[in-house]
Scaffold this active site. Structure first.
Site, PDB file in Angstrom:
ATOM      1  N   GLY A 243       0.830  -1.199   0.000  1.00  0.00           N
ATOM      2  CA  GLY A 243       0.000   0.000   0.000  1.00  0.00           C
ATOM      3  C   GLY A 243       0.862   1.245   0.000  1.00  0.00           C
ATOM      4  O   GLY A 243       2.037   1.214   0.398  1.00  0.00           O
ATOM      5  N   GLU A 244       0.277   2.343  -0.453  1.00  0.00           N
ATOM      6  CA  GLU A 244       1.029   3.586  -0.532  1.00  0.00           C
ATOM      7  C   GLU A 244       0.124   4.750  -0.185  1.00  0.00           C
ATOM      8  O   GLU A 244      -1.013   4.827  -0.658  1.00  0.00           O
ATOM      9  CB  GLU A 244       1.605   3.764  -1.940  1.00  0.00           C
ATOM     10  CG  GLU A 244       2.503   4.964  -2.085  1.00  0.00           C
ATOM     11  CD  GLU A 244       3.197   4.993  -3.442  1.00  0.00           C
ATOM     12  OE1 GLU A 244       4.001   5.914  -3.669  1.00  0.00           O
ATOM     13  OE2 GLU A 244       2.937   4.089  -4.267  1.00  0.00           O
TER      14      GLU A 244
ATOM     15  N   PHE B 129       2.289   9.710   2.955  1.00  0.00           N
ATOM     16  CA  PHE B 129       3.395   9.798   3.911  1.00  0.00           C
ATOM     17  C   PHE B 129       4.373   8.638   3.791  1.00  0.00           C
ATOM     18  O   PHE B 129       5.576   8.823   3.902  1.00  0.00           O
ATOM     19  CB  PHE B 129       2.841   9.857   5.335  1.00  0.00           C
ATOM     20  CG  PHE B 129       3.899   9.974   6.390  1.00  0.00           C
ATOM     21  CD1 PHE B 129       4.535  11.180   6.621  1.00  0.00           C
ATOM     22  CD2 PHE B 129       4.274   8.874   7.149  1.00  0.00           C
ATOM     23  CE1 PHE B 129       5.527  11.303   7.591  1.00  0.00           C
ATOM     24  CE2 PHE B 129       5.255   8.979   8.115  1.00  0.00           C
ATOM     25  CZ  PHE B 129       5.886  10.203   8.335  1.00  0.00           C
TER      26      PHE B 129
ATOM     27  N   LYS C 143       7.120  -0.559   6.872  1.00  0.00           N
ATOM     28  CA  LYS C 143       6.578   0.780   6.643  1.00  0.00           C
ATOM     29  C   LYS C 143       7.762   1.708   6.443  1.00  0.00           C
ATOM     30  O   LYS C 143       8.589   1.874   7.340  1.00  0.00           O
ATOM     31  CB  LYS C 143       5.721   1.227   7.822  1.00  0.00           C
ATOM     32  CG  LYS C 143       5.145   2.625   7.668  1.00  0.00           C
ATOM     33  CD  LYS C 143       4.283   2.992   8.880  1.00  0.00           C
ATOM     34  CE  LYS C 143       3.721   4.395   8.770  1.00  0.00           C
ATOM     35  NZ  LYS C 143       2.876   4.745   9.966  1.00  0.00           N
TER      36      LYS C 143
ATOM     37  N   ASP D  89      -6.919   7.310  14.710  1.00  0.00           N
ATOM     38  CA  ASP D  89      -7.127   6.947  13.304  1.00  0.00           C
ATOM     39  C   ASP D  89      -7.635   5.514  13.193  1.00  0.00           C
ATOM     40  O   ASP D  89      -7.105   4.706  12.428  1.00  0.00           O
ATOM     41  CB  ASP D  89      -5.836   7.119  12.507  1.00  0.00           C
ATOM     42  CG  ASP D  89      -6.089   7.171  11.000  1.00  0.00           C
ATOM     43  OD1 ASP D  89      -7.237   7.460  10.594  1.00  0.00           O
ATOM     44  OD2 ASP D  89      -5.139   6.925  10.223  1.00  0.00           O
TER      45      ASP D  89
END
Length: 293
Positions: free
Chosen positions: A34-35, A38, A56, A147
């Site tokens: 995933g991208e 940030f 990450k 979040d």
């Protein structure tokens, strides 16, 4: 094994270019998971431990910024003190060849991915209790996640689900942030105004659970709850009431934190009307349910 926390910046290294197959010390990148704006998350192989991990890796432009680097250090320090089966374990955090690398165990998929396919109520209930327990633990540690969303829960084998991504997390001191950081659709009204509390995490968690059982997420100001009949079908009244309370737009009407939410859940023996799942008091601290015989 304790995570390596060599989080000082090594200014002698210019960040290398990252491609699938690239090597970062003992890690070989095997795929892109995933991208975001940030950071990018890669699947990788730990060549020393011979196991798959997730890496990450923040964009080097952010790492070059002093404030962003401080934020990364804070995220690592928060995750390093999290010891709970429902929270993704930090394995490593350090600069490698100019890149700041944070390593975690590699899961099978995110809850967001899983929700694209049919999910049984019994499995969803198991996930829900694990999720509540994980957030309750974070709140006990004075950590405000800020979040909570389906993308930040990672699924593993044996029906285990773990909370991750503490990039926006803060140690709760009673003060408030001045920004409305969070994810649209799951952020509470007061957090959007820059005043997050534990009740804000409860709100986001309640919305994720509501989404699991109903297939829909309400739009603020909640004039009505979409797919409410689908949500409450097969659910005990007590469990429905707990979730409705957690997503009340007025903070004072919600649970004060996820610990209070977990305590309320622990008082329900049969959360599903068919009694196919039992919430067992002894297993609630580790956030597991069991199928009724």
């Amino acid at each position: 094994m304790a995570p390596s926390l060599k989080i000082f910046k090594d200014s002698t290294h210019t960040p290398t270019s990252l491609r699938i197959g690239s090597r970062l010390d003992k890690y070989r990148l095997t795929g892109r998971l995933g991208e975001g704006g940030f950071a990018t998350v890669y699947a990788a192989m730990d060549l020393v431990e011979d196991r798959k991990v997730a890496l990450k890796i923040p964009d080097s432009r952010h790492v070059a910024n002093a404030q962003s680097l401080d934020d990364l250090h804070r995220e690592v320090r928060i995750m390093a003190k999290m010891e709970h089966p429902g929270i993704l374990k930090l394995k490593d955090a350090r600069f490698i060849d100019g890149h700041f690398v944070i390593a975690f165990p590699l899961g099978e998929e995110t809850l967001a991915d899983r929700l694209t396919r049919r999910l049984s109520r019994a499995t969803a209930m198991d996930y829900a209790v694990q999720m509540i327990s994980a957030v309750a633990y974070a709140h006990q540690k004075s950590v405000l996640h800020r979040d909570i969303k389906p993308e930040n829960f990672v699924l593993f084998s044996d029906q285990v689900i773990r909370l991750t991504d503490f990039g926006l997390a803060r140690i709760e001191t009673g003060g408030h942030d001045v920004s409305g950081s969070g994810t649209l659709g799951f952020i509470s009204p007061e957090q959007a105004m820059g005043k997050p509390t534990y009740r804000s995490d409860v709100f986001s968690l309640g919305l994720v659970i509501y989404r699991m059982f109903s297939g829909a997420v309400p739009d603020y100001p909640f004039d009505s709850l979409p797919a409410f009949n689908r949500f409450r079908k097969g659910m005990s009244r007590d469990f429905v009431s707990i979730i409705k309370k957690s997503i009340d737009p007025t903070p004072s009407r919600r649970f004060r934190d996820a610990v209070a939410m977990l305590n309320a859940i622990s008082k329900i023996r049969y959360p599903l009307t068919d009694r196919s799942v039992t919430l067992t008091g002894d297993s609630l601290p580790s956030a597991m349910t069991r199928r009724a015989a």
